[in-house]
Design a protein around this motif. Structure first.
Motif, PDB file in Angstrom:
ATOM      1  N   ILE A 167       0.835  -1.204   0.000  1.00 35.40           N
ATOM      2  CA  ILE A 167       0.000   0.000   0.000  1.00 35.40           C
ATOM      3  C   ILE A 167       0.867   1.251   0.000  1.00 35.40           C
ATOM      4  N   ALA A 168       1.910   1.262   0.819  1.00 34.16           N
ATOM      5  CA  ALA A 168       2.807   2.423   0.871  1.00 34.16           C
ATOM      6  C   ALA A 168       3.492   2.637  -0.486  1.00 34.16           C
ATOM      7  N   GLU A 169       3.926   1.543  -1.100  1.00 37.87           N
ATOM      8  CA  GLU A 169       4.572   1.637  -2.403  1.00 37.87           C
ATOM      9  C   GLU A 169       3.573   2.108  -3.462  1.00 37.87           C
ATOM     10  N   CYS A 170       2.373   1.557  -3.427  1.00 41.21           N
ATOM     11  CA  CYS A 170       1.337   1.946  -4.385  1.00 41.21           C
ATOM     12  C   CYS A 170       0.979   3.419  -4.222  1.00 41.21           C
ATOM     13  N   ARG A 171       0.919   3.880  -2.986  1.00 39.37           N
ATOM     14  CA  ARG A 171       0.599   5.287  -2.718  1.00 39.37           C
ATOM     15  C   ARG A 171       1.642   6.198  -3.396  1.00 39.37           C
ATOM     16  N   LYS A 172       2.914   5.807  -3.334  1.00 39.84           N
ATOM     17  CA  LYS A 172       3.970   6.588  -3.991  1.00 39.84           C
ATOM     18  C   LYS A 172       3.758   6.626  -5.501  1.00 39.84           C
ATOM     19  N   TYR A 173       3.370   5.479  -6.076  1.00 37.43           N
ATOM     20  CA  TYR A 173       3.127   5.422  -7.522  1.00 37.43           C
ATOM     21  C   TYR A 173       1.936   6.290  -7.914  1.00 37.43           C
ATOM     22  N   VAL A 174       0.892   6.281  -7.092  1.00 36.83           N
ATOM     23  CA  VAL A 174      -0.285   7.105  -7.372  1.00 36.83           C
ATOM     24  C   VAL A 174       0.105   8.583  -7.326  1.00 36.83           C
ATOM     25  N   GLU A 175       0.869   8.956  -6.313  1.00 38.16           N
ATOM     26  CA  GLU A 175       1.302  10.349  -6.189  1.00 38.16           C
ATOM     27  C   GLU A 175       2.190  10.772  -7.355  1.00 38.16           C
ATOM     28  N   ALA A 176       2.965   9.820  -7.880  1.00 36.87           N
ATOM     29  CA  ALA A 176       3.838  10.121  -9.015  1.00 36.87           C
ATOM     30  C   ALA A 176       3.083  10.079 -10.346  1.00 36.87           C
ATOM     31  N   THR A 191       1.943   7.317 -11.825  1.00 43.82           N
ATOM     32  CA  THR A 191       2.229   6.110 -12.599  1.00 43.82           C
ATOM     33  C   THR A 191       1.313   4.948 -12.247  1.00 43.82           C
ATOM     34  N   GLU A 192       0.377   5.157 -11.341  1.00 41.07           N
ATOM     35  CA  GLU A 192      -0.600   4.129 -10.971  1.00 41.07           C
ATOM     36  C   GLU A 192      -1.946   4.794 -10.768  1.00 41.07           C
ATOM     37  N   LYS A 193      -2.995   4.042 -10.996  1.00 45.12           N
ATOM     38  CA  LYS A 193      -4.349   4.578 -10.838  1.00 45.12           C
ATOM     39  C   LYS A 193      -4.760   4.575  -9.370  1.00 45.12           C
ATOM     40  N   GLN A 194      -5.547   5.562  -8.991  1.00 43.13           N
ATOM     41  CA  GLN A 194      -6.073   5.652  -7.631  1.00 43.13           C
ATOM     42  C   GLN A 194      -6.923   4.425  -7.296  1.00 43.13           C
ATOM     43  N   SER A 195      -7.602   3.871  -8.275  1.00 44.07           N
ATOM     44  CA  SER A 195      -8.472   2.712  -8.039  1.00 44.07           C
ATOM     45  C   SER A 195      -7.688   1.498  -7.541  1.00 44.07           C
ATOM     46  N   VAL A 196      -6.442   1.358  -7.975  1.00 37.11           N
ATOM     47  CA  VAL A 196      -5.609   0.246  -7.511  1.00 37.11           C
ATOM     48  C   VAL A 196      -5.298   0.426  -6.027  1.00 37.11           C
ATOM     49  N   LEU A 197      -4.948   1.639  -5.643  1.00 36.38           N
ATOM     50  CA  LEU A 197      -4.681   1.928  -4.234  1.00 36.38           C
ATOM     51  C   LEU A 197      -5.943   1.722  -3.403  1.00 36.38           C
ATOM     52  N   ASP A 198      -7.070   2.184  -3.910  1.00 39.13           N
ATOM     53  CA  ASP A 198      -8.336   2.012  -3.189  1.00 39.13           C
ATOM     54  C   ASP A 198      -8.654   0.537  -2.974  1.00 39.13           C
ATOM     55  N   MET A 199      -8.387  -0.287  -3.986  1.00 41.93           N
ATOM     56  CA  MET A 199      -8.625  -1.722  -3.871  1.00 41.93           C
ATOM     57  C   MET A 199      -7.730  -2.346  -2.790  1.00 41.93           C
ATOM     58  N   CYS A 200      -6.474  -1.957  -2.759  1.00 42.88           N
ATOM     59  CA  CYS A 200      -5.545  -2.487  -1.754  1.00 42.88           C
ATOM     60  C   CYS A 200      -5.964  -2.076  -0.339  1.00 42.88           C
ATOM     61  N   VAL A 201      -6.380  -0.836  -0.187  1.00 47.37           N
ATOM     62  CA  VAL A 201      -6.822  -0.349   1.125  1.00 47.37           C
ATOM     63  C   VAL A 201      -8.090  -1.089   1.559  1.00 47.37           C
ATOM     64  N   ALA A 202      -9.009  -1.321   0.618  1.00 43.52           N
ATOM     65  CA  ALA A 202     -10.233  -2.062   0.939  1.00 43.52           C
ATOM     66  C   ALA A 202      -9.914  -3.502   1.323  1.00 43.52           C
ATOM     67  N   LEU A 203      -8.967  -4.113   0.629  1.00 40.94           N
ATOM     68  CA  LEU A 203      -8.554  -5.476   0.965  1.00 40.94           C
ATOM     69  C   LEU A 203      -7.978  -5.521   2.369  1.00 40.94           C
ATOM     70  N   ARG A 204      -7.151  -4.538   2.703  1.00 36.46           N
ATOM     71  CA  ARG A 204      -6.574  -4.508   4.044  1.00 36.46           C
ATOM     72  C   ARG A 204      -7.665  -4.377   5.099  1.00 36.46           C
ATOM     73  N   HIS A 205      -8.646  -3.531   4.823  1.00 35.09           N
ATOM     74  CA  HIS A 205      -9.766  -3.348   5.749  1.00 35.09           C
ATOM     75  C   HIS A 205     -10.505  -4.675   5.965  1.00 35.09           C
ATOM     76  N   ASP A 206     -10.713  -5.428   4.884  1.00 36.73           N
ATOM     77  CA  ASP A 206     -11.394  -6.714   4.986  1.00 36.73           C
ATOM     78  C   ASP A 206     -10.569  -7.748   5.758  1.00 36.73           C
ATOM     79  N   LEU A 207      -9.256  -7.701   5.597  1.00 31.21           N
ATOM     80  CA  LEU A 207      -8.400  -8.724   6.211  1.00 31.21           C
ATOM     81  C   LEU A 207      -8.083  -8.459   7.684  1.00 31.21           C
TER      82      LEU A 207
END
Length: 76
Positions: free
Chosen positions: A11-20, A22-38
């Motif tokens: 998630i931390a790495e993905c957040r850096k990519y989103v800020e740069a 190079t990654e979509k916000q939806s990917v970060l949102d999915m990872c955060v939602a997965l963490r919430h579920d787990l």
């Protein structure tokens, strides 16, 4: 083996990519939602999730293989 600690690193790495940009916000949102579920996952949930991740092909494999194998694992 997958864990919340590994997910937090992703998630931390993905957040850096989103800020740069190079990654979509939806990917970060999915990872955060997965963490919430787990967070409240049982031992059985973790075992099932790790079995799935252990047997899924690599992201570098043919997308059709990933989809078909994922479908078979989910049905199981």
């Amino acid at each position: 083996m997958f864990s919340l600690e590994k997910l937090d690193k992703h998630i931390a790495e993905c957040r850096k990519y989103v800020e740069a940009g190079t990654e979509k916000q939806s990917v970060l949102d999915m990872c955060v939602a997965l963490r919430h579920d787990l967070v409240n996952a049982t031992e059985d949930d973790w075992a099932a999730y790790n079995e799935l991740t252990d047997h899924l092909p690599s992201e570098n494999d043919d997308p059709a293989l990933i989809i078909l194998k994922g479908q078979l694992l989910i049905e199981r």
